[in-house]
Every structure is written in C-alpha cells, then in structure tokens.
Design an enzyme around this catalytic site. Structure first.
Site, PDB file in Angstrom:
ATOM      1  N   TYR A 152       7.834  -8.233   8.219  1.00  0.00           N
ATOM      2  CA  TYR A 152       7.420  -6.834   8.359  1.00  0.00           C
ATOM      3  C   TYR A 152       7.867  -6.263   9.695  1.00  0.00           C
ATOM      4  CZ  TYR A 152       4.160  -7.918   4.553  1.00  0.00           C
ATOM      5  OH  TYR A 152       3.621  -8.313   3.357  1.00  0.00           O
ATOM      6  N   ASP A 154      -5.649   1.980   9.624  1.00  0.00           N
ATOM      7  CA  ASP A 154      -4.417   2.766   9.673  1.00  0.00           C
ATOM      8  C   ASP A 154      -4.768   4.238   9.873  1.00  0.00           C
ATOM      9  OD1 ASP A 154      -5.168   3.797   7.141  1.00  0.00           O
ATOM     10  OD2 ASP A 154      -3.998   2.268   6.090  1.00  0.00           O
ATOM     11  N   ASP A 182       0.838  -1.200   0.000  1.00  0.00           N
ATOM     12  CA  ASP A 182       0.000   0.000   0.000  1.00  0.00           C
ATOM     13  C   ASP A 182       0.873   1.250   0.000  1.00  0.00           C
ATOM     14  OD1 ASP A 182      -2.317  -1.517   0.106  1.00  0.00           O
ATOM     15  OD2 ASP A 182      -2.368  -1.519   2.303  1.00  0.00           O
ATOM     16  N   ARG A 222      -2.199  -4.784   8.879  1.00  0.00           N
ATOM     17  CA  ARG A 222      -3.220  -3.849   9.367  1.00  0.00           C
ATOM     18  C   ARG A 222      -4.292  -4.586  10.164  1.00  0.00           C
ATOM     19  NH1 ARG A 222      -6.157  -1.286   4.888  1.00  0.00           N
ATOM     20  NH2 ARG A 222      -5.159  -2.757   3.483  1.00  0.00           N
TER      21      ARG A 222
END
Length: 286
Positions: free
Chosen positions: A65, A79, A38, A173
């Site tokens: 991540y 987010d 993203d 997320r």
C-alpha cells in the site's frame, strides 16, 4: 471463461461495484474478488472469473500500500470520512515521525477499526458502530509488517505519505490511527492506494473504465498458473484421465501436506494435495 483480472479499482466505489459491472458485461454471476477495498481506497483488486472463484483461498496473501495521512486530529473511522473526535495543535518533526513509523515493523497485534467488515459474533463491526455500540471489545489479531517507509513528510502542514508491505488482513487505517496515538497529536488517513496483492501489481492493473466488452476482458485474462505460488505437476494422458474423475495419483516424491497445481499443456486442471504418499485431488477445473 476461466482466469483472473488485475483491475485498478477507482476511488469512490465499492469492490462489489466492480463485480457488478463485470457481471453486466459478461452476463455471468460466477465472479469474485480478493481483498476488499473501501470506497476511499483505490488500486489493485484481483478479480476471479468463472471456476477461478474456487482459487481465492490459494492466492498469495501479501499486500502492498501507499497511504497518505494528516496529523493533528482523529476520527471515528480513522479516515477523513468519519466524525472528528479529537483535535491537536501539537506538531512533530520528521525524525520523530520516522522513529514512530519504524516501531511498526515486524510481527505485532492489531485491533481492527470499529468501522470495518470484520465479523464479531456473526455481525460485522460496522453494524455495531451504526447501532451506536462503539465500545465493544474487539479482539486483536496478529499481523506482520515486512516493510514500512516514510516516503515524504510536509512538516509545515503535518501531512505524510508512507509505503507499507504487510500480511493479509492488515488495516492501514489502524496503523495510521496508531501512529497518531503514538505521536500524541492524532492522525487520519486521507488517501490509500493498494500497490500490490500477491503477484498482482500496479504496473499491470487495468483501469476499470477500459473494461468495456467481453473481448477486452478475455484479452486481459490472466492464466491462474501465473499468479499461484505452488509447484506444478504436468500430467500425462493416463494421469489426466484419472484426475478429472477425482482419482488419486502416486505422490512422485512430493512431501506430504504439499499443495500442488496439476497441469496439462499450460492449463490448470486441478488443485491437489499430497497425503499418505498419494496426490489427492481437491478441486477440478475441467
């Protein structure tokens, strides 16, 4: 040109923006990427150039991540870019947060966020969301979290950083949103860095801004044999002549159903599969 690039995608642009820039430099359309990031995310973005686009489905799928998040509120997108839907004054301790985070380890099911590119009945979820249909039933899917650690936690400001290693298709997320739900105070992702994608890692990623010419791209091109995790079979001249026209070879003792990399002089010639005692060519790259 045939091979992979390990590109560091900067924050604020789409994964396709990276493709667009490389196409402009190389003047070819046959460029793709593995694992969309993203715009809010940055980090490792594997790029395939030329016929290596046919290898996307054969790349190793594990991801890594580093994510930061803020406890105390929730948003529609999970987010900081989404509309805030809940605030909370509740605060939690580091011990409580570590216990919640550890509960995500292993195989579980995850519901993708409504603001994502996952398809449902032929439409992307974010298309439903933008049309105001945010209450559709989204099927959960199995994911595997092989590592999840709390790297640091500012208890006063309720901000945290975690490290995650997981299977393909895992939404960080969603993990953060679920951490917020379990804590009872909500949470939103504030930053996300992909640290690895299969054998592509941060340590060897090239900043997008440094890829300014065909010569620089060629210099940083990765041989597919370095990032594909399958057994290699080196071809002799007779076998090579058969493979490039799609003929089968004897299996050489390989088990049925095994994916193989057929090579010659450290170059990938073909992706193949053993079937009924034979090596069957799937894709040829010469």
């Amino acid at each position: 040109m045939f091979g992979f690039l390990n590109v560091y995608k900067p924050k604020g642009i789409t994964s396709f923006d990276v493709i667009r820039k490389l196409r402009k430099i190389l003047k070819i359309k046959q460029i793709g990427h593995s694992g969309t990031l993203d715009p809010i995310a940055e980090g490792v973005l594997p790029i395939c150039i030329g016929k290596s686009t046919k290898l996307l489905n054969y790349l190793q799928e594990s991801k890594g991540y580093i994510a930061t998040f803020q406890l105390g509120y929730s948003s529609e997108t999970y987010d900081t870019e989404g509309t805030v839907i809940k605030h909370s004054e509740k605060k939690i301790t580091k011990t409580e947060l570590e216990k919640i985070i550890n509960s995500f380890y292993g195989e579980t099911e995850q519901t993708p966020p409504i603001f994502s590119a996952v398809k449902l009945n032929g439409k992307k979820l974010y298309e439903y969301a933008r049309a105001g249909n945010i209450n559709i039933k989204i099927p959960a899917k199995k994911i595997n979290i092989t590592k999840i650690n709390l790297l640091n936690f500012d208890e006063k400001n309720q901000t945290a950083k975690i490290e995650v290693e997981c299977s393909k298709g895992t939404y960080i997320r969603s993990i953060i949103n679920d951490i917020g739900e379990k804590s009872g105070c909500g949470a939103v992702m504030t930053e996300l860095i992909r640290s690895k994608s299969g054998k592509f890692t941060l340590s060897t990623a090239i900043e997008l801004q440094n890829l300014t010419s065909e010569e620089i791209i060629a210099k940083n091109l990765i041989n597919p044999l370095e990032v594909l995790s399958y057994n290699n079979v080196e071809l002799n001249e007779e076998e090579y002549a058969k493979v490039i026209v799609g003929q089968k070879l004897d299996s050489k003792g390989q088990s049925d159903g095994e994916i193989l990399l057929l090579t010659k002089e450290n170059k990938l010639i073909s992706i193949a599969k053993t079937e009924n005692g034979k090596i069957k060519v799937i894709k040829v790259f010469v």
